[in-house]
Design a protein around this motif. Structure first.
Motif, PDB file in Angstrom:
ATOM      1  N   GLU A  89       0.894  -1.195  -0.082  1.00 41.86           N
ATOM      2  CA  GLU A  89       0.012   0.003  -0.079  1.00 41.86           C
ATOM      3  C   GLU A  89       0.897   1.182   0.038  1.00 41.86           C
ATOM      4  N   PRO A  90       0.149   2.402  -0.763  1.00 41.45           N
ATOM      5  CA  PRO A  90       1.359   3.583  -0.832  1.00 41.45           C
ATOM      6  C   PRO A  90       1.588   3.886   0.466  1.00 41.45           C
ATOM      7  N   TRP A  91       0.513   4.123   1.610  1.00 42.03           N
ATOM      8  CA  TRP A  91       0.975   4.667   2.937  1.00 42.03           C
ATOM      9  C   TRP A  91       1.779   3.864   3.808  1.00 42.03           C
ATOM     10  N   THR A  92       1.851   2.457   3.417  1.00 40.80           N
ATOM     11  CA  THR A  92       2.957   1.520   3.981  1.00 40.80           C
ATOM     12  C   THR A  92       4.225   2.076   3.667  1.00 40.80           C
ATOM     13  N   MET A  93       4.358   2.044   2.266  1.00 36.18           N
ATOM     14  CA  MET A  93       5.802   2.355   1.680  1.00 36.18           C
ATOM     15  C   MET A  93       6.321   3.784   2.162  1.00 36.18           C
ATOM     16  N   VAL A  94       5.373   4.843   2.096  1.00 40.24           N
ATOM     17  CA  VAL A  94       5.661   6.134   2.494  1.00 40.24           C
ATOM     18  C   VAL A  94       6.213   6.077   4.107  1.00 40.24           C
ATOM     19  N   THR A  95       5.509   5.336   4.877  1.00 44.45           N
ATOM     20  CA  THR A  95       5.904   5.357   6.316  1.00 44.45           C
ATOM     21  C   THR A  95       6.994   4.628   6.745  1.00 44.45           C
ATOM     22  N   VAL A  96       7.244   3.278   5.849  1.00 44.50           N
ATOM     23  CA  VAL A  96       8.428   2.360   6.054  1.00 44.50           C
ATOM     24  C   VAL A  96       9.628   3.283   5.495  1.00 44.50           C
ATOM     25  N   PHE A  97       9.562   3.729   4.242  1.00 41.73           N
ATOM     26  CA  PHE A  97      10.951   4.361   3.668  1.00 41.73           C
ATOM     27  C   PHE A  97      11.118   5.753   4.209  1.00 41.73           C
ATOM     28  N   SER A  98      10.264   6.424   4.703  1.00 45.09           N
ATOM     29  CA  SER A  98      10.459   7.627   5.405  1.00 45.09           C
ATOM     30  C   SER A  98      11.100   7.535   6.841  1.00 45.09           C
ATOM     31  N   VAL A  99      10.697   6.762   7.315  1.00 42.63           N
ATOM     32  CA  VAL A  99      11.404   6.342   8.762  1.00 42.63           C
ATOM     33  C   VAL A  99      12.988   5.771   8.469  1.00 42.63           C
ATOM     34  N   GLY A 100      13.001   4.972   7.482  1.00 46.61           N
ATOM     35  CA  GLY A 100      14.447   4.550   7.050  1.00 46.61           C
ATOM     36  C   GLY A 100      15.166   5.581   6.640  1.00 46.61           C
ATOM     37  N   THR A 101      14.690   6.475   5.700  1.00 44.81           N
ATOM     38  CA  THR A 101      15.458   7.628   5.159  1.00 44.81           C
ATOM     39  C   THR A 101      16.032   8.405   6.341  1.00 44.81           C
ATOM     40  N   VAL A 102      15.131   8.859   7.331  1.00 51.52           N
ATOM     41  CA  VAL A 102      15.454   9.343   8.355  1.00 51.52           C
ATOM     42  C   VAL A 102      16.356   8.958   9.263  1.00 51.52           C
ATOM     43  N   ALA A 103      16.144   7.632   9.513  1.00 48.61           N
ATOM     44  CA  ALA A 103      17.323   6.995  10.308  1.00 48.61           C
ATOM     45  C   ALA A 103      18.581   6.802   9.709  1.00 48.61           C
ATOM     46  N   LEU A 104      18.724   6.552   8.443  1.00 45.23           N
ATOM     47  CA  LEU A 104      20.094   6.319   7.794  1.00 45.23           C
ATOM     48  C   LEU A 104      20.642   7.657   7.976  1.00 45.23           C
ATOM     49  N   SER A 105      19.911   8.638   7.585  1.00 45.88           N
ATOM     50  CA  SER A 105      20.620   9.936   7.380  1.00 45.88           C
ATOM     51  C   SER A 105      21.216  10.617   8.702  1.00 45.88           C
ATOM     52  N   LEU A 106      20.298  10.058   9.991  1.00 38.85           N
ATOM     53  CA  LEU A 106      20.844  10.574  11.198  1.00 38.85           C
ATOM     54  C   LEU A 106      21.716   9.769  11.510  1.00 38.85           C
ATOM     55  N   TYR A 107      22.049   8.600  11.272  1.00 33.88           N
ATOM     56  CA  TYR A 107      23.353   7.699  11.436  1.00 33.88           C
ATOM     57  C   TYR A 107      24.450   8.104  10.883  1.00 33.88           C
ATOM     58  N   LEU A 108      24.242   8.500   9.546  1.00 31.65           N
ATOM     59  CA  LEU A 108      25.450   8.819   8.578  1.00 31.65           C
ATOM     60  C   LEU A 108      25.927  10.198   8.807  1.00 31.65           C
ATOM     61  N   LEU A 109      25.005  11.327   9.054  1.00 32.96           N
ATOM     62  CA  LEU A 109      25.498  12.568   9.109  1.00 32.96           C
ATOM     63  C   LEU A 109      26.717  12.890   9.908  1.00 32.96           C
ATOM     64  N   PRO A 110      26.681  12.373  11.346  1.00 36.60           N
ATOM     65  CA  PRO A 110      27.888  12.904  12.299  1.00 36.60           C
ATOM     66  C   PRO A 110      29.155  11.958  12.091  1.00 36.60           C
ATOM     67  N   ARG A 111      28.539  10.797  11.378  1.00 35.61           N
ATOM     68  CA  ARG A 111      30.126  10.139  10.991  1.00 35.61           C
ATOM     69  C   ARG A 111      30.780  10.772   9.631  1.00 35.61           C
ATOM     70  N   LEU A 112      29.989  11.092   8.644  1.00 32.86           N
ATOM     71  CA  LEU A 112      30.628  11.602   7.445  1.00 32.86           C
ATOM     72  C   LEU A 112      31.223  12.826   7.898  1.00 32.86           C
ATOM     73  N   LYS A 113      30.495  13.726   8.935  1.00 33.89           N
ATOM     74  CA  LYS A 113      31.371  15.061   9.401  1.00 33.89           C
ATOM     75  C   LYS A 113      32.654  14.903  10.008  1.00 33.89           C
ATOM     76  N   GLY A 114      32.719  13.708  10.792  1.00 31.86           N
ATOM     77  CA  GLY A 114      33.951  13.384  11.211  1.00 31.86           C
ATOM     78  C   GLY A 114      34.877  12.937  10.522  1.00 31.86           C
ATOM     79  N   ALA A 115      34.504  12.222   9.447  1.00 30.74           N
ATOM     80  CA  ALA A 115      35.511  11.708   8.244  1.00 30.74           C
ATOM     81  C   ALA A 115      35.983  12.950   7.477  1.00 30.74           C
ATOM     82  N   PHE A 116      35.264  13.760   7.288  1.00 30.59           N
ATOM     83  CA  PHE A 116      35.681  15.117   6.481  1.00 30.59           C
ATOM     84  C   PHE A 116      36.379  15.858   7.326  1.00 30.59           C
TER      85      PHE A 116
END
Length: 136
Positions: A89-116
């Motif tokens: 269902e569209p709302w299932t995809m929106v919910t699951v992938f929105s949470v996944g996108t935010v979680a992955l972004s929050l995980y990567l951002l400080p690590r990539l800043k440290g690497a930079f």
């Protein structure tokens, strides 16, 4: 041909990959012990363990752009595969992938800043050099 040392290179070479790995982990690129970040994304002015100056960094928008690039390239094919295989269902995809996108972004951002910041330290960029006024 004879090999000659260039005068602008220091005798002490800064290791690139170990420094970037320390930065990825959020540690000081010089000693690997002290925390580099104060809070979520704020870089400390100096390392509390070795005293290395870290205020020279110019990470700016680089970590954010790289985070967007990585998250987009990882999740776009996964979204296409999930939609083509299971047609959720569209709302299932929106919910699951929105949470996944935010979680992955929050995980990567400080690590990539440290690497930079660690990359800049290892390459002696933006004032991380040995007192060369051209670097500042």
């Amino acid at each position: 041909m004879t090999e000659t040392a260039t005068p602008d290179l220091d005798a002490e070479d800064r290791p690139f990959w170990p420094s970037v790995l320390r930065g990825w982990k959020g540690h000081c690129p010089a000693c690997g012990q002290g925390p580099m970040l104060k809070g979520y994304l704020k870089v400390r002015d100096t390392c509390p363990v070795c005293g290395e100056d870290l205020h020279h960094h110019r990470a700016d928008d680089g970590p954010a752009y790289l985070t967007i690039l990585i998250v987009g390239h990882l999740l776009a094919p996964i979204i296409g595969f999930v939609y083509a295989s299971w047609r959720p269902e569209p709302w299932t995809m929106v919910t699951v992938f929105s949470v996944g996108t935010v979680a992955l972004s929050l995980y990567l951002l400080p690590r990539l800043k440290g690497a930079f910041v660690a990359l800049q330290w290892a390459k002696r960029m933006h004032g991380f050099g040995a007192g060369d006024p051209a670097d500042v």
